[in-house]
Design an enzyme around this catalytic site. Structure first.
Site, PDB file in Angstrom:
ATOM      1  N   GLU A 139      -6.152   5.011  -3.216  1.00  0.00           N
ATOM      2  CA  GLU A 139      -5.815   5.983  -2.167  1.00  0.00           C
ATOM      3  C   GLU A 139      -4.510   6.706  -2.518  1.00  0.00           C
ATOM      4  O   GLU A 139      -3.724   6.225  -3.333  1.00  0.00           O
ATOM      5  CB  GLU A 139      -5.684   5.263  -0.817  1.00  0.00           C
ATOM      6  CG  GLU A 139      -7.036   4.747  -0.317  1.00  0.00           C
ATOM      7  CD  GLU A 139      -6.931   3.691   0.780  1.00  0.00           C
ATOM      8  OE1 GLU A 139      -7.881   3.565   1.564  1.00  0.00           O
ATOM      9  OE2 GLU A 139      -5.907   2.961   0.836  1.00  0.00           O
ATOM     10  N   HIS A 156       0.835  -1.211   0.000  1.00  0.00           N
ATOM     11  CA  HIS A 156       0.000   0.000   0.000  1.00  0.00           C
ATOM     12  C   HIS A 156       0.869   1.261   0.000  1.00  0.00           C
ATOM     13  O   HIS A 156       0.535   2.268   0.600  1.00  0.00           O
ATOM     14  CB  HIS A 156      -0.960  -0.015   1.195  1.00  0.00           C
ATOM     15  CG  HIS A 156      -1.925  -1.160   1.123  1.00  0.00           C
ATOM     16  ND1 HIS A 156      -3.282  -0.998   0.957  1.00  0.00           N
ATOM     17  CD2 HIS A 156      -1.708  -2.495   1.132  1.00  0.00           C
ATOM     18  CE1 HIS A 156      -3.857  -2.189   0.879  1.00  0.00           C
ATOM     19  NE2 HIS A 156      -2.916  -3.104   0.988  1.00  0.00           N
ATOM     20  N   HIS A 182     -13.556   0.414   4.572  1.00  0.00           N
ATOM     21  CA  HIS A 182     -12.827  -0.515   3.684  1.00  0.00           C
ATOM     22  C   HIS A 182     -13.579  -1.847   3.576  1.00  0.00           C
ATOM     23  O   HIS A 182     -13.816  -2.343   2.485  1.00  0.00           O
ATOM     24  CB  HIS A 182     -11.430  -0.819   4.257  1.00  0.00           C
ATOM     25  CG  HIS A 182     -10.369   0.157   3.877  1.00  0.00           C
ATOM     26  ND1 HIS A 182     -10.097   1.261   4.610  1.00  0.00           N
ATOM     27  CD2 HIS A 182      -9.498   0.164   2.840  1.00  0.00           C
ATOM     28  CE1 HIS A 182      -9.085   1.923   4.050  1.00  0.00           C
ATOM     29  NE2 HIS A 182      -8.714   1.277   2.975  1.00  0.00           N
ATOM     30  N   HIS A 236      -1.969   3.874  -4.560  1.00  0.00           N
ATOM     31  CA  HIS A 236      -2.151   2.419  -4.641  1.00  0.00           C
ATOM     32  C   HIS A 236      -3.626   2.051  -4.686  1.00  0.00           C
ATOM     33  O   HIS A 236      -4.498   2.892  -4.448  1.00  0.00           O
ATOM     34  CB  HIS A 236      -1.478   1.733  -3.445  1.00  0.00           C
ATOM     35  CG  HIS A 236      -2.152   2.029  -2.141  1.00  0.00           C
ATOM     36  ND1 HIS A 236      -1.906   3.173  -1.420  1.00  0.00           N
ATOM     37  CD2 HIS A 236      -3.101   1.345  -1.437  1.00  0.00           C
ATOM     38  CE1 HIS A 236      -2.659   3.173  -0.340  1.00  0.00           C
ATOM     39  NE2 HIS A 236      -3.403   2.078  -0.324  1.00  0.00           N
ATOM     40  N   HIS A 272      -7.557  -7.413   0.944  1.00  0.00           N
ATOM     41  CA  HIS A 272      -7.005  -6.548   1.999  1.00  0.00           C
ATOM     42  C   HIS A 272      -7.798  -6.693   3.308  1.00  0.00           C
ATOM     43  O   HIS A 272      -7.221  -6.702   4.394  1.00  0.00           O
ATOM     44  CB  HIS A 272      -7.041  -5.104   1.503  1.00  0.00           C
ATOM     45  CG  HIS A 272      -6.478  -4.085   2.441  1.00  0.00           C
ATOM     46  ND1 HIS A 272      -5.331  -4.273   3.180  1.00  0.00           N
ATOM     47  CD2 HIS A 272      -6.920  -2.833   2.757  1.00  0.00           C
ATOM     48  CE1 HIS A 272      -5.094  -3.192   3.912  1.00  0.00           C
ATOM     49  NE2 HIS A 272      -6.045  -2.315   3.683  1.00  0.00           N
ATOM     50  N   ASP A 312      -6.508  -0.815  -3.190  1.00  0.00           N
ATOM     51  CA  ASP A 312      -6.820  -1.855  -2.197  1.00  0.00           C
ATOM     52  C   ASP A 312      -7.741  -2.880  -2.857  1.00  0.00           C
ATOM     53  O   ASP A 312      -8.759  -2.510  -3.448  1.00  0.00           O
ATOM     54  CB  ASP A 312      -7.595  -1.260  -1.009  1.00  0.00           C
ATOM     55  CG  ASP A 312      -6.755  -0.338  -0.155  1.00  0.00           C
ATOM     56  OD1 ASP A 312      -5.565  -0.150  -0.449  1.00  0.00           O
ATOM     57  OD2 ASP A 312      -7.316   0.194   0.823  1.00  0.00           O
TER      58      ASP A 312
HETATM   59 ZN   LIG Z   1      -4.633   0.940   1.124  1.00  0.00          ZN
END
Ligand SMILES: [Zn+2]
Length: 208
Positions: free
Chosen positions: A170, A46, A158, A50, A56, A52
């Site tokens: 992000e 991360h 998330h 990047h 994750h 996710d």
């Molecule tokens: Zn992340």
């Protein structure tokens, strides 16, 4: 056509999310001695700008190799939310601008803190209510200039998004340079088996 590079450069000694692995980029061959350059790179999944992946936060979730490629590019729609002292909300009226399959981009101005200690502190992310509305709208991805869509130390937003296979971009930068409500976004990760996230070269292509 205009292209905006939305990615930060990955380099030694760059700031990383508290607790993440440091970036180490070194040479295993040098051009002066071997005639060519080879590097070895070590950094967290991360690091910098990047994406996710479901894996994750979701056990058995899709990884960078198994996630359908169309999650990582497509039509994006821009929202501005400059009050970062509380979780980001989008008004009911503005939500109507979102179409099914959109990538929702949230520009807060947080990127201007990049390089200072404040960048990774007091993040509020987006509200749970907003995440739920975006899921109902059928978006495929979300991106933001904040380092997280969650409040510091939390993972609830998330988990909610990733459990619906909505990928999360992000640490985007230069969202202010896009200057268009709609644009094409690309942010493809490397194809890494069991990759829970990966730095991406994120770009916006503006066609007007
Ligand atoms: Zn992340």
């Amino acid at each position: 056509m205009r292209i905006v590079d939305l990615s930060v450069a990955i380099e030694n000694r760059m700031d990383v999310y508290p607790g993440d692995s440091e970036v180490e980029i070194g040479k295993t061959s040098e051009i002066d001695t071997e005639g060519y350059t080879l590097s070895i790179m070590s950094f967290g999944s991360h690091t910098g700008t990047h994406v996710d992946l479901p894996l994750h936060c979701i056990k058995g979730g899709k990884d960078t190799a198994s996630m359908p490629l169309d999650s990582f590019f497509g039509q994006a729609v821009m929202f501005e939310a400059h009050d970062t002292l509380k979780p980001v909300e989008i008004s009911e009226e503005d939500i109507k601008r979102i179409k099914k399959g959109d990538i929702v981009m949230i520009y807060t101005g947080w990127g201007s803190k990049l390089g200072s200690d404040e960048y990774f502190e007091n993040i509020h992310g987006i509200s749970m209510e907003l995440a739920e509305k975006l899921i109902k709208k059928g978006i495929k991805a979300i991106g933001t200039d904040m380092p997280s869509v969650d409040k510091d130390g939390e993972g609830i937003v998330h988990r909610l998004l990733l459990s619906h296979d909505i990928v999360v971009f992000e640490c985007l930068v230069k969202l202010n340079e896009i200057g268009s409500e709609r644009f094409e976004f690309f942010g493809l990760p490397l194809k890494i088996k069991e990759g829970d996230g990966c730095p991406v070269r994120a770009i916006a292509i503006i066609n007007n």
